[in-house]
Design a protein around this motif. Structure first.
Motif, PDB file in Angstrom:
ATOM      1  N   GLY A  56       0.811  -1.215   0.000  1.00 16.49           N
ATOM      2  CA  GLY A  56       0.000   0.000   0.000  1.00 16.49           C
ATOM      3  C   GLY A  56       0.843   1.262   0.000  1.00 16.49           C
ATOM      4  N   ARG A  57       0.433   2.222  -0.831  1.00 13.71           N
ATOM      5  CA  ARG A  57       1.170   3.485  -0.967  1.00 13.71           C
ATOM      6  C   ARG A  57       0.599   4.579  -0.077  1.00 13.71           C
ATOM      7  NH1 ARG A  57       4.316  -0.207  -3.405  1.00 13.71           N
ATOM      8  NH2 ARG A  57       4.776   0.190  -5.596  1.00 13.71           N
ATOM      9  N   GLY A  58      -0.366   4.251   0.794  1.00  8.54           N
ATOM     10  CA  GLY A  58      -0.980   5.282   1.644  1.00  8.54           C
ATOM     11  C   GLY A  58      -0.153   5.628   2.861  1.00  8.54           C
ATOM     12  N   LYS A  67      -4.417  -7.742   2.179  1.00 13.29           N
ATOM     13  CA  LYS A  67      -5.531  -6.959   2.722  1.00 13.29           C
ATOM     14  C   LYS A  67      -6.850  -7.400   2.081  1.00 13.29           C
ATOM     15  CE  LYS A  67      -5.281  -2.367   3.681  1.00 13.29           C
ATOM     16  NZ  LYS A  67      -5.295  -0.909   3.482  1.00 13.29           N
ATOM     17  N   ASN A  83      -8.878   5.950  -0.967  1.00 10.41           N
ATOM     18  CA  ASN A  83      -8.499   7.040  -0.064  1.00 10.41           C
ATOM     19  C   ASN A  83      -7.760   8.124  -0.855  1.00 10.41           C
ATOM     20  OD1 ASN A  83      -7.564   8.688   1.969  1.00 10.41           O
ATOM     21  ND2 ASN A  83      -6.944   7.011   3.325  1.00 10.41           N
ATOM     22  N   GLU A  86      -5.410  12.683   0.780  1.00 12.53           N
ATOM     23  CA  GLU A  86      -4.048  13.254   0.698  1.00 12.53           C
ATOM     24  C   GLU A  86      -3.822  14.608   1.403  1.00 12.53           C
ATOM     25  OE1 GLU A  86      -2.076  14.291  -3.158  1.00 12.53           O
ATOM     26  OE2 GLU A  86      -0.634  12.787  -2.504  1.00 12.53           O
ATOM     27  N   SER A  87      -3.584  14.519   2.693  1.00 12.43           N
ATOM     28  CA  SER A  87      -3.331  15.746   3.463  1.00 12.43           C
ATOM     29  C   SER A  87      -1.993  15.724   4.183  1.00 12.43           C
ATOM     30  CB  SER A  87      -4.423  15.938   4.515  1.00 12.43           C
ATOM     31  OG  SER A  87      -5.691  15.819   3.934  1.00 12.43           O
ATOM     32  N   GLY A 174      -8.068  11.189   6.657  1.00  9.14           N
ATOM     33  CA  GLY A 174      -7.262  10.271   5.849  1.00  9.14           C
ATOM     34  C   GLY A 174      -7.035   8.952   6.562  1.00  9.14           C
ATOM     35  N   GLU A 175      -7.119   8.958   7.891  1.00 11.83           N
ATOM     36  CA  GLU A 175      -6.990   7.706   8.654  1.00 11.83           C
ATOM     37  C   GLU A 175      -8.232   6.880   8.356  1.00 11.83           C
ATOM     38  OE1 GLU A 175      -7.205   4.687  11.530  1.00 11.83           O
ATOM     39  OE2 GLU A 175      -8.702   6.251  11.320  1.00 11.83           O
ATOM     40  N   GLU A 176      -8.040   5.603   8.063  1.00 11.85           N
ATOM     41  CA  GLU A 176      -9.135   4.866   7.428  1.00 11.85           C
ATOM     42  C   GLU A 176     -10.417   4.762   8.247  1.00 11.85           C
ATOM     43  OE1 GLU A 176      -7.321   1.176   6.325  1.00 11.85           O
ATOM     44  OE2 GLU A 176      -7.183   0.437   8.370  1.00 11.85           O
ATOM     45  N   VAL A 209     -10.005  -0.370   2.198  1.00  8.31           N
ATOM     46  CA  VAL A 209      -9.596   1.026   1.962  1.00  8.31           C
ATOM     47  C   VAL A 209      -8.212   0.980   1.336  1.00  8.31           C
ATOM     48  CG1 VAL A 209      -9.136   3.292   2.978  1.00  8.31           C
ATOM     49  CG2 VAL A 209     -10.890   1.811   3.997  1.00  8.31           C
ATOM     50  N   ASN A 210      -8.094   1.538   0.153  1.00 11.58           N
ATOM     51  CA  ASN A 210      -6.791   1.596  -0.518  1.00 11.58           C
ATOM     52  C   ASN A 210      -6.504   3.003  -1.003  1.00 11.58           C
ATOM     53  OD1 ASN A 210      -6.863  -1.717  -1.944  1.00 11.58           O
ATOM     54  ND2 ASN A 210      -5.336  -0.899  -0.534  1.00 11.58           N
ATOM     55  N   ASN A 211      -5.242   3.332  -1.002  1.00 10.55           N
ATOM     56  CA  ASN A 211      -4.763   4.628  -1.452  1.00 10.55           C
ATOM     57  C   ASN A 211      -4.875   4.757  -2.983  1.00 10.55           C
ATOM     58  OD1 ASN A 211      -1.818   5.864  -2.508  1.00 10.55           O
ATOM     59  ND2 ASN A 211      -2.937   7.129  -1.058  1.00 10.55           N
ATOM     60  N   THR A 214      -1.912   3.191  -4.814  1.00 15.67           N
ATOM     61  CA  THR A 214      -1.984   1.723  -4.737  1.00 15.67           C
ATOM     62  C   THR A 214      -2.887   1.211  -5.853  1.00 15.67           C
ATOM     63  OG1 THR A 214      -1.926   1.964  -2.327  1.00 15.67           O
ATOM     64  CG2 THR A 214      -2.487  -0.213  -3.191  1.00 15.67           C
ATOM     65  N   PRO A 391      -2.547   6.565  14.997  1.00 16.44           N
ATOM     66  CA  PRO A 391      -1.134   6.993  14.960  1.00 16.44           C
ATOM     67  C   PRO A 391      -0.907   8.488  14.742  1.00 16.44           C
ATOM     68  CG  PRO A 391      -1.606   5.257  13.331  1.00 16.44           C
ATOM     69  CD  PRO A 391      -2.908   5.778  13.813  1.00 16.44           C
TER      70      PRO A 391
HETATM   71  C1  FMN Z   1      -3.395  10.478  10.561  1.00 13.00           C
HETATM   72  C2  FMN Z   1      -3.416   9.612   9.345  1.00 13.00           C
HETATM   73  C3  FMN Z   1      -3.666  10.187   8.104  1.00 13.00           C
HETATM   74  C4  FMN Z   1      -3.697   9.383   6.962  1.00 13.00           C
HETATM   75  N1  FMN Z   1      -3.924   9.984   5.745  1.00 13.00           N
HETATM   76  C5  FMN Z   1      -3.975   9.220   4.639  1.00 13.00           C
HETATM   77  C6  FMN Z   1      -4.237   9.808   3.366  1.00 13.00           C
HETATM   78  O1  FMN Z   1      -4.421  11.022   3.238  1.00 13.00           O
HETATM   79  N2  FMN Z   1      -4.267   8.991   2.275  1.00 13.00           N
HETATM   80  C7  FMN Z   1      -4.067   7.630   2.390  1.00 13.00           C
HETATM   81  O2  FMN Z   1      -4.144   6.919   1.397  1.00 13.00           O
HETATM   82  N3  FMN Z   1      -3.819   7.060   3.573  1.00 13.00           N
HETATM   83  C8  FMN Z   1      -3.779   7.811   4.693  1.00 13.00           C
HETATM   84  N4  FMN Z   1      -3.555   7.201   5.898  1.00 13.00           N
HETATM   85  C9  FMN Z   1      -3.427   5.733   5.925  1.00 13.00           C
HETATM   86  C10 FMN Z   1      -4.817   5.073   5.920  1.00 13.00           C
HETATM   87  O3  FMN Z   1      -5.266   4.938   7.260  1.00 13.00           O
HETATM   88  C11 FMN Z   1      -4.793   3.685   5.293  1.00 13.00           C
HETATM   89  O4  FMN Z   1      -3.804   2.921   5.921  1.00 13.00           O
HETATM   90  C12 FMN Z   1      -4.518   3.692   3.792  1.00 13.00           C
HETATM   91  O5  FMN Z   1      -5.454   4.485   3.107  1.00 13.00           O
HETATM   92  C13 FMN Z   1      -4.573   2.276   3.269  1.00 13.00           C
HETATM   93  O6  FMN Z   1      -4.294   2.239   1.903  1.00 13.00           O
HETATM   94  P1  FMN Z   1      -3.101   1.378   1.311  1.00 13.00           P
HETATM   95  O7  FMN Z   1      -3.164   0.023   1.954  1.00 13.00           O
HETATM   96  O8  FMN Z   1      -3.380   1.349  -0.134  1.00 13.00           O
HETATM   97  O9  FMN Z   1      -1.837   2.096   1.665  1.00 13.00           O
HETATM   98  C14 FMN Z   1      -3.497   7.988   7.062  1.00 13.00           C
HETATM   99  C15 FMN Z   1      -3.239   7.421   8.310  1.00 13.00           C
HETATM  100  C16 FMN Z   1      -3.190   8.223   9.432  1.00 13.00           C
HETATM  101  C17 FMN Z   1      -2.914   7.575  10.750  1.00 13.00           C
END
Ligand code: FMN
Ligand code: SF4
Length: 427
Positions: A56-58, A67, A83, A86-87, A174-176, A209-211, A214, A391
């Motif tokens: 995952g690229r998130g 996952k 997701n 992107e902040s 952004g947290e899932e 939930v995927n970025n 990703t 986190p």
């Molecule tokens: C505070 C916080 C902010 C986050 N912001 C983002 C975000 O903006 N975009 C994102 O893809 N993941 C973000 N994440 C991670 C997501 O919770 C989640 O792990 C992710 O979207 C999973 O996608 P992936 O498995 O494709 O990486 C954030 C996590 C935290 C703890």
């Protein structure tokens, strides 16, 4: 390896209007979706993604195929959420894909939705991304007209609609789990895991939930195969990665390179290096949430495991560069203010601790620091990190604790002199 690499996610951006569907199709766009719905079972698509070792690229780098495999096979409707919030400070790669290559993201969503048997897909889009919203809506309308999205995709039995939802500007969404709560109309407040979204996600149903990035990797995995993808970059973190580079480099921007490209190469060959006579002071390799690295770490391979071994995290690969003009205490203050402001307030260590950190740092920067402030700052991270629901709190002290490790003398000088000394003190 890096020399032979051809961009995959950003290929054509800047040269072609990929946001127009006929241009995207002329580059082989939607062929992976056609291949999947005509020649592959959903299980075969999932297996290909698992075998590719896409992570995952998130931020967390969790294996994507694994996952997807966590979804229980219990007949309940399943949801897919892209997701696009992107902040993360210093990260601007998803926006590039959404605005300039939206069909790649849509095709990735459709393939992932096909693989997991999603009843509906959602894009949770950062509220400020107005242009991305408009581009995405136009692209979706075009994709529906050509039967890539909606009922009976390309004449098959597979149907999936994509709904774009705009957020309202909170980093925590952004947290899932915060994202899912917000998508349902609730407050953007994370919750404890387990249960994970795979078993209790959107509306309590199994959810992936995927970025954005990703999902954008999936079409090329389906069309070119898992083995090809796995051969790019680091064996444990394969594939292309968009590094968003900002700060004190001469050519800030997004650079698509293989995962595992050395930090030095990213900064000096691609991002143009520093201005003449300047030295690197600190680098955050994974956005504002990541611990700093120093000049001594420039040869680290930029993949999930190597950056973790170096004491930081790859995170979203937002690479922020500080040089010898930058004040480490001011930088710590700016970040502490950001995280304190974005705390959702549920957990005391996060709600109170981040504000205390910001307050003490503000005092030091303003010239009113006290000798005991250094100990207060040193003790804060261990009282905050790991004691909260999500986190964000750990992220909020990542820069602080690592900069105290490398630059404690600069903090002390700031307190003693009541001003900045603007010099590096790395041992
Ligand atoms: C505070 C916080 C902010 C986050 N912001 C983002 C975000 O903006 N975009 C994102 O893809 N993941 C973000 N994440 C991670 C997501 O919770 C989640 O792990 C992710 O979207 C999973 O996608 P992936 O498995 O494709 O990486 C954030 C996590 C935290 C703890
Ligand atoms: S750690 Fe902070 S942002 Fe996360 S749930 Fe607790 S208070 Fe909210």
């Amino acid at each position: 390896m890096a020399g032979a690499f051809e961009p995959i996610l950003t290929a054509g951006i800047g040269r072609m209007a990929l946001e127009r569907i006929e241009v995207y199709e002329s580059q082989g766009g939607y062929e992976a979706l056609r291949k999947a719905v005509r020649q592959m079972t959903p299980q075969a698509v999932q297996k290909e993604v698992t075998d590719s070792n896409l992570r995952g690229r998130g931020g967390a780098g969790f294996p994507t195929g694994r996952k997807w495999s966590f979804l229980p096979d219990d007949g309940r409707p399943r949801y897919l959420v892209c997701n696009a919030d992107e902040s993360e400070p210093g990260t601007f790669k998803d926006r590039l894909l959404l605005e300039r290559n939206p069909h790649l993201v849509i095709e990735g969503i459709m393939l992932a939705g096909y693989a997991i048997g999603a009843a509906r897909a959602f894009v949770y889009l950062r509220g400020e991304f107005r242009q991305a919203y408009e581009v995405l809506q136009r692209a979706l309308a075009e994709a529906r007209r050509r039967s890539y999205v909606g009922d009976r995709v390309l004449g098959s039995d597979f149907s999936l609609e994509i709904v774009v939802h705009r957020g309202a500007g909170a980093y925590i969404c952004g947290e899932e789990t915060g994202l899912l709560s917000s998508l349902q109309g609730g407050r953007g407040e994370p919750r404890l895991k387990p249960p994970f979204p795979a078993t209790a996600g959107l509306y309590g149903q199994p959810t992936v939930v995927n970025n954005v990035e990703t999902l954008a990797c999936v079409p090329s995995i389906v069309s070119r195969g898992a083995r090809w993808f796995a051969s790019i970059g680091s064996p444990k973190s394969p594939g292309p990665k968009i590094f968003s580079v900002s700060g004190r480099v001469r050519r800030p921007g997004n650079y698509e390179l293989p995962l595992g490209t050395p930090l030095r190469e990213i900064l000096f060959e691609h991002a143009g290096g520093l201005e003449p006579g300047r030295r690197i002071k600190a680098v955050q390799p994974g956005g504002g949430s990541s611990a700093i690295l120093t000049e001594a770490h420039l040869d680290v391979a930029m993949d999930f495991d190597s950056v973790a071994q170096a004491g930081s995290m790859l995170g979203s690969a937002g690479v922020i560069v500080l040089d010898d003009r930058d004040c480490i205490v001011e930088a710590a203050q700016v970040l502490a203010e950001f995280y304190a402001h974005e705390s959702c307030g549920q957990c005391t260590p996060c709600r109170e601790g981040l504000h205390w950190a910001a307050r003490v740092l503000r005092r030091i920067v303003a010239g009113g620091g006290r000798p005991e402030d250094i100990e207060v700052l040193q003790s804060l991270p261990s009282r905050i990190a790991g004691r909260t629901i999500c986190p964000l709190a750990d992220a909020g002290v990542g820069f602080l604790s690592s900069s105290l490790k490398y630059f404690v003398d600069e903090y002390r000088a700031h307190v003693t002199l009541g001003r900045c000394v603007r010099e590096a003190y790395v041992a």
